[in-house]
Design an enzyme around this catalytic site. Sequence first.
Site, PDB file in Angstrom:
ATOM      1  N   CYS A  76       9.948  -6.445  -2.420  1.00  0.00           N
ATOM      2  CA  CYS A  76       8.608  -6.043  -1.742  1.00  0.00           C
ATOM      3  C   CYS A  76       7.430  -6.045  -1.405  1.00  0.00           C
ATOM      4  CB  CYS A  76       9.105  -4.155  -2.555  1.00  0.00           C
ATOM      5  SG  CYS A  76       8.495  -2.748  -1.462  1.00  0.00           S
ATOM      6  N   CYS A  80       3.695  -1.687  -6.812  1.00  0.00           N
ATOM      7  CA  CYS A  80       3.863  -0.394  -8.352  1.00  0.00           C
ATOM      8  C   CYS A  80       4.230  -0.711  -9.193  1.00  0.00           C
ATOM      9  CB  CYS A  80       5.445   0.658  -7.545  1.00  0.00           C
ATOM     10  SG  CYS A  80       4.589   1.075  -5.520  1.00  0.00           S
ATOM     11  N   CYS A  83       8.149  -0.917 -10.825  1.00  0.00           N
ATOM     12  CA  CYS A  83       8.714  -1.273  -9.488  1.00  0.00           C
ATOM     13  C   CYS A  83       9.291  -3.076 -10.494  1.00  0.00           C
ATOM     14  CB  CYS A  83       9.345  -1.181  -8.439  1.00  0.00           C
ATOM     15  SG  CYS A  83      10.156  -1.252  -7.477  1.00  0.00           S
ATOM     16  N   CYS A 120      22.463   8.632  -2.711  1.00  0.00           N
ATOM     17  CA  CYS A 120      21.066   8.100  -2.230  1.00  0.00           C
ATOM     18  C   CYS A 120      20.884   7.059  -2.148  1.00  0.00           C
ATOM     19  CB  CYS A 120      19.891   9.113  -3.243  1.00  0.00           C
ATOM     20  SG  CYS A 120      20.403  10.711  -3.877  1.00  0.00           S
ATOM     21  N   CYS A 151      20.915  11.706   1.166  1.00  0.00           N
ATOM     22  CA  CYS A 151      19.569  11.155   1.255  1.00  0.00           C
ATOM     23  C   CYS A 151      19.156   9.917   1.236  1.00  0.00           C
ATOM     24  CB  CYS A 151      19.160  11.817  -0.795  1.00  0.00           C
ATOM     25  SG  CYS A 151      17.510  11.588  -1.385  1.00  0.00           S
ATOM     26  N   CYS A 211      12.588  15.249  -0.942  1.00  0.00           N
ATOM     27  CA  CYS A 211      12.610  15.220  -2.454  1.00  0.00           C
ATOM     28  C   CYS A 211      11.538  14.337  -2.810  1.00  0.00           C
ATOM     29  CB  CYS A 211      14.038  14.250  -2.993  1.00  0.00           C
ATOM     30  SG  CYS A 211      14.176  13.228  -4.734  1.00  0.00           S
ATOM     31  N   ARG A 283      15.863  17.123 -11.391  1.00  0.00           N
ATOM     32  CA  ARG A 283      16.125  16.409 -11.120  1.00  0.00           C
ATOM     33  C   ARG A 283      15.889  15.756 -12.444  1.00  0.00           C
ATOM     34  NH1 ARG A 283      19.837  13.448  -7.474  1.00  0.00           N
ATOM     35  NH2 ARG A 283      18.271  13.728  -5.736  1.00  0.00           N
TER      36      ARG A 283
END
Length: 345
Positions: A76, A80, A83, A120, A151, A211, A283
């Site tokens: 990616c 972040c 991550c 998800c 999701c 979400c 959640r």
Amino acid sequence: MTIQTRIGETKPQGGAVSARTNPDETRHDWTREELQALFDLPFNDLMFEAQLVHRRWFKPDEVQMSTLLSIKTGGCPEDCGYCAQSAKFETGLKASKLMEVERVLAEARRAKDAGATRYCMGAAWREPKDRDMDMVCAMVEGIKEMGMETCMTLGMLSGQQVHRLAQSGLDYYNHNIDTSEEYYPKVISTRTYQDRLDTLERVRNAGINVCSGGIVGMGESPSDRIGMLMTLANLEEHPQSVPINMLMPVEGTPLGMSEKVDPIDFVRLIAVARIAMPKSVVRLSAGREHMSEETQALCFLAGANSIFIGEKLLTTKNPEADKDAKLFAKLGIKSMPAHSCPSEK
Ligand code: SAM
Ligand code: DTB
Ligand code: SF4
């Protein structure tokens, strides 16, 4: 809501002060002071308030069960700091391209057989390319045919991409604000807080359930945690689903060596989220692998009513199926039927 005092009701010996929350009320004007006052309540009073709200809108023994799949892993371009999948950090993760639709559907069938009611799917993208949308929408359609909720979390979305996902019947879109606006630049530099809020607005306006939540344990202050909840609770509409992740520290990322979160502080945060967003499913997201049974039980008591089941999150570990089955049996937890969130569109 004004924070009022209710003396003597929860502790007849006197001296106790607890916030009076109106379980029927859904507010979008929470102040930092109000949320802080909830957070600062004596633990038992906070849990009592959270239970009042929780039981008004949800069956206390029901928990929504989702399973996650990484449909496109690693490589990616974003940075972040938490991550495993960022190409900027050496985490030892092998990158792969977008999974074939049939493989995703086979995995979803397995998850359904194991008790998940929502599937998800996450992709390690800054944003999807338009040419990916056919496959992504075919995944949503195929999984809906199995009778599961769907999701997706694919990064930022354009108006056109949101429209395509809505047409495919996507139930939820996950896009986290991650932390407070103030702390955010310490964690991510490649896209802004406003970028995230803009994507959330597009998703909301297209009629897809939102979400959105965040992560704790990234070195943020207690006031950042309150700031994160304040942003979520004061959105035009509360996200229908609010994931609270406890950081899964990943070696090689800037946050790989972060200090652990105090479990009681974590439970308090869940309780404040429950009170501030009464009709949202809260959640208990990443981090269960490192939590004791007792901490998880307190999270459910504080109003958490959604979890991920299955032995993997996206790239990191989640509790094994029989360990979870034993915990749910001990606590008398049942699976929440699909589409029973009171704020779902
Ligand atoms: N690439 C997409 C994006 O960032 O929007 C989707 C996938 S991303 C992994 C989804 C969310 O998972 C992140 O926003 C973050 O809140 C959470 N997450 C990622 N890594 C995590 C970790 N190590 N521990 C806890 N939560 C994490
Ligand atoms: C969310 O808030 N948590 C999930 C889901 N949304 C996509 C992701 C957790 C990821 C944990 C780290 C990993 O497994 O890579
Ligand atoms: Fe990429 Fe999402 Fe990981 Fe950020 S959280 S690096 S956008 S996969």
